[in-house]
Design a protein around this motif. Structure first.
Motif, mmCIF file in Angstrom:
data_model
loop_
_atom_site.group_PDB
_atom_site.id
_atom_site.type_symbol
_atom_site.label_atom_id
_atom_site.label_comp_id
_atom_site.label_asym_id
_atom_site.label_seq_id
_atom_site.Cartn_x
_atom_site.Cartn_y
_atom_site.Cartn_z
ATOM 1 N N HIS A 7 -43.512 -41.431 -19.028
ATOM 2 C CA HIS A 7 -42.430 -42.119 -18.337
ATOM 3 C C HIS A 7 -41.802 -41.125 -17.374
ATOM 4 O O HIS A 7 -41.318 -40.066 -17.802
ATOM 5 C CB HIS A 7 -41.377 -42.641 -19.313
ATOM 6 C CG HIS A 7 -41.932 -43.515 -20.379
ATOM 7 N ND1 HIS A 7 -42.348 -44.807 -20.134
ATOM 8 C CD2 HIS A 7 -42.175 -43.267 -21.689
ATOM 9 C CE1 HIS A 7 -42.802 -45.331 -21.258
ATOM 10 N NE2 HIS A 7 -42.718 -44.418 -22.214
ATOM 11 N N LEU A 147 -48.019 -39.839 -8.583
ATOM 12 C CA LEU A 147 -48.857 -40.985 -8.224
ATOM 13 C C LEU A 147 -50.052 -40.552 -7.380
ATOM 14 O O LEU A 147 -51.148 -41.094 -7.530
ATOM 15 C CB LEU A 147 -48.037 -42.045 -7.483
ATOM 16 C CG LEU A 147 -47.065 -42.845 -8.334
ATOM 17 C CD1 LEU A 147 -46.159 -43.710 -7.456
ATOM 18 C CD2 LEU A 147 -47.817 -43.706 -9.344
ATOM 19 N N CYS A 151 -53.174 -41.293 -9.550
ATOM 20 C CA CYS A 151 -53.679 -42.608 -9.128
ATOM 21 C C CYS A 151 -54.331 -42.587 -7.754
ATOM 22 O O CYS A 151 -54.807 -43.626 -7.286
ATOM 23 C CB CYS A 151 -52.532 -43.620 -9.127
ATOM 24 S SG CYS A 151 -51.748 -43.844 -10.739
ATOM 25 N N LEU A 169 -40.813 -45.055 -13.862
ATOM 26 C CA LEU A 169 -42.209 -45.377 -13.607
ATOM 27 C C LEU A 169 -42.983 -45.002 -14.867
ATOM 28 O O LEU A 169 -42.983 -43.844 -15.279
ATOM 29 C CB LEU A 169 -42.711 -44.566 -12.407
ATOM 30 C CG LEU A 169 -44.181 -44.685 -12.033
ATOM 31 C CD1 LEU A 169 -44.518 -46.115 -11.629
ATOM 32 C CD2 LEU A 169 -44.496 -43.719 -10.900
ATOM 33 N N SER A 170 -43.618 -45.982 -15.500
ATOM 34 C CA SER A 170 -44.361 -45.740 -16.742
ATOM 35 C C SER A 170 -45.855 -45.802 -16.466
ATOM 36 O O SER A 170 -46.327 -46.677 -15.736
ATOM 37 C CB SER A 170 -43.987 -46.777 -17.801
ATOM 38 O OG SER A 170 -42.611 -46.665 -18.128
ATOM 39 N N LEU A 171 -46.572 -44.853 -17.057
ATOM 40 C CA LEU A 171 -48.018 -44.758 -16.862
ATOM 41 C C LEU A 171 -48.710 -44.457 -18.189
ATOM 42 O O LEU A 171 -48.107 -43.877 -19.089
ATOM 43 C CB LEU A 171 -48.356 -43.616 -15.891
ATOM 44 C CG LEU A 171 -47.696 -43.669 -14.523
ATOM 45 C CD1 LEU A 171 -46.682 -42.559 -14.405
ATOM 46 C CD2 LEU A 171 -48.727 -43.537 -13.445
ATOM 47 N N GLN A 172 -49.966 -44.833 -18.271
ATOM 48 C CA GLN A 172 -50.856 -44.394 -19.346
ATOM 49 C C GLN A 172 -51.746 -43.343 -18.709
ATOM 50 O O GLN A 172 -52.455 -43.633 -17.738
ATOM 51 C CB GLN A 172 -51.681 -45.568 -19.896
ATOM 52 C CG GLN A 172 -52.539 -45.226 -21.079
ATOM 53 C CD GLN A 172 -51.724 -45.019 -22.360
ATOM 54 O OE1 GLN A 172 -50.548 -45.315 -22.443
ATOM 55 N NE2 GLN A 172 -52.381 -44.487 -23.372
ATOM 56 N N VAL A 173 -51.703 -42.122 -19.209
ATOM 57 C CA VAL A 173 -52.385 -40.987 -18.583
ATOM 58 C C VAL A 173 -53.605 -40.565 -19.401
ATOM 59 O O VAL A 173 -53.516 -40.419 -20.620
ATOM 60 C CB VAL A 173 -51.430 -39.781 -18.436
ATOM 61 C CG1 VAL A 173 -52.142 -38.562 -17.882
ATOM 62 C CG2 VAL A 173 -50.239 -40.160 -17.558
ATOM 63 N N ALA A 181 -54.483 -42.114 -14.247
ATOM 64 C CA ALA A 181 -53.475 -42.914 -14.945
ATOM 65 C C ALA A 181 -53.526 -44.346 -14.463
ATOM 66 O O ALA A 181 -54.037 -44.656 -13.383
ATOM 67 C CB ALA A 181 -52.085 -42.348 -14.705
ATOM 68 N N GLN A 182 -52.985 -45.194 -15.278
ATOM 69 C CA GLN A 182 -52.769 -46.598 -14.944
ATOM 70 C C GLN A 182 -51.265 -46.833 -15.022
ATOM 71 O O GLN A 182 -50.605 -46.420 -15.985
ATOM 72 C CB GLN A 182 -53.491 -47.496 -15.945
ATOM 73 C CG GLN A 182 -53.229 -48.963 -15.736
ATOM 74 C CD GLN A 182 -53.934 -49.806 -16.785
ATOM 75 O OE1 GLN A 182 -54.740 -49.326 -17.574
ATOM 76 N NE2 GLN A 182 -53.610 -51.086 -16.802
ATOM 77 N N ILE A 183 -50.703 -47.475 -14.008
ATOM 78 C CA ILE A 183 -49.288 -47.811 -14.023
ATOM 79 C C ILE A 183 -49.081 -48.952 -15.011
ATOM 80 O O ILE A 183 -49.753 -49.975 -14.933
ATOM 81 C CB ILE A 183 -48.800 -48.201 -12.624
ATOM 82 C CG1 ILE A 183 -48.949 -47.023 -11.665
ATOM 83 C CG2 ILE A 183 -47.345 -48.686 -12.667
ATOM 84 C CD1 ILE A 183 -48.720 -47.357 -10.199
ATOM 85 N N THR A 184 -48.156 -48.768 -15.931
ATOM 86 C CA THR A 184 -47.887 -49.804 -16.936
ATOM 87 C C THR A 184 -46.517 -50.445 -16.756
ATOM 88 O O THR A 184 -46.228 -51.439 -17.408
ATOM 89 C CB THR A 184 -48.009 -49.230 -18.361
ATOM 90 O OG1 THR A 184 -47.086 -48.135 -18.505
ATOM 91 C CG2 THR A 184 -49.427 -48.743 -18.641
#
Length: 188
Positions: A7, A147, A151, A169-173, A181-184
Motif C-alpha cells: 500500500h 508504478l 507496472c 494506491l494498493s498493489l500486489q507485488v 505488480a498488479q494494481i488492486t
C-alpha cells in the motif's frame, strides 16, 4: 519470495502545499496527519515504512504505534529532488522550462535537480527491501516512480494517475530481479 500486498500512501497536506517541496522538510498539517491515520485503518499490513521527511514520517509513526507494528524510515522513498526549484510555487517558474520538465523529466530535469531515472532507481532499490504486507507513506513522485518500476508506466501514464494528499494506491507485488505488480485499488 512470494507475492505480497503493498500500500503506497501519499502523505497528507503539508505546510506550503502546492509548492515543489521535493526534499524540503515541510511539516505536515494536523488535518493531513489525521487523514492518513484514518485511511490506514482499512488496510492490511505488517509494518510501516516512510520517507524520512516529516510530512510522511509523522503520520507513519502514529499509524505504526496505533497498529503495534514496526516503523522504518527510508530516505529512498523521498520525493524527486527539485534542485533550484525546491520550495518554488510552479506559477513563478519559467513556463517553458516547467513544461519541458513535465514532458520529459529525464531530458529536462529541474536545474541541479534529480532526473526521473534516478528517482526510479531509488524506488527500485527501496522496493527490493520490502517483502511482506507493508504500508509505505511517501510522496506522489515516489508513487508514480513505483508504478513505472512495477507496472511499466511511462511518464505520461504516471502523471495521469490522480494522487491527492492522502491517496492510497494498493498493489500486489511479485518481487525479484524484475519486480512486477498488479494494481488492486486506488483510493484518491
Amino acid at each position: 519470495m512470494s507475492a505480497f500486498p503493498l500500500h503506497l500512501m501519499r502523505h497528507g497536506a503539508p505546510q506550503l502545499a502546492g509548492r515543489l517541496l521535493g526534499h524540503l522538510d515541510a511539516p505536515p498539517e494536523a488535518e493531513g496527519i489525521a487523514l492518513c491515520v484514518e485511511r490506514a485503518r482499512g488496510l492490511d499490513f505488517a509494518r510501516v515504512v516512510t520517507s524520512d521527511l516529516a510530512r510522511a514520517r509523522a503520520p507513519g509513526a502514529i499509524i505504526a504505534a496505533e497498529r503495534g507494528v514496526g516503523h522504518g524510515v527510508d530516505s529512498r522513498w523521498r520525493e524527486l529532488h527539485f534542485g533550484r526549484w525546491e520550495g518554488a510555487d510552479p506559477a513563478t517558474l519559467p513556463s517553458a522550462d516547467l513544461a519541458r520538465f513535465w514532458d520529459d523529466p529525464d531530458g529536462f530535469p529541474p536545474p541541479e535537480g534529480e532526473s526521473w531515472t534516478d528517482l526510479c532507481g531509488r524506488i527500485r532499490d527501496g522496493l527490493g527491501d520490502l517483502g511482506e504486507p507493508v504500508l509505505v507513506i511517501c510522496h506522489a513522485g515516489a508513487m508514480r516512480a513505483a508504478l513505472a518500476v512495477l507496472c511499466g508506466f511511462d511518464v505520461r501514464q504516471g502523471w495521469a494517475v490522480d494522487l491527492p494528499y492522502g491517496a492510497v494506491l494498493s498493489l500486489q507485488v511479485w518481487p525479484g530481479e524484475q519486480p512486477s505488480a498488479q494494481i488492486t485499488g486506488l483510493m484518491p
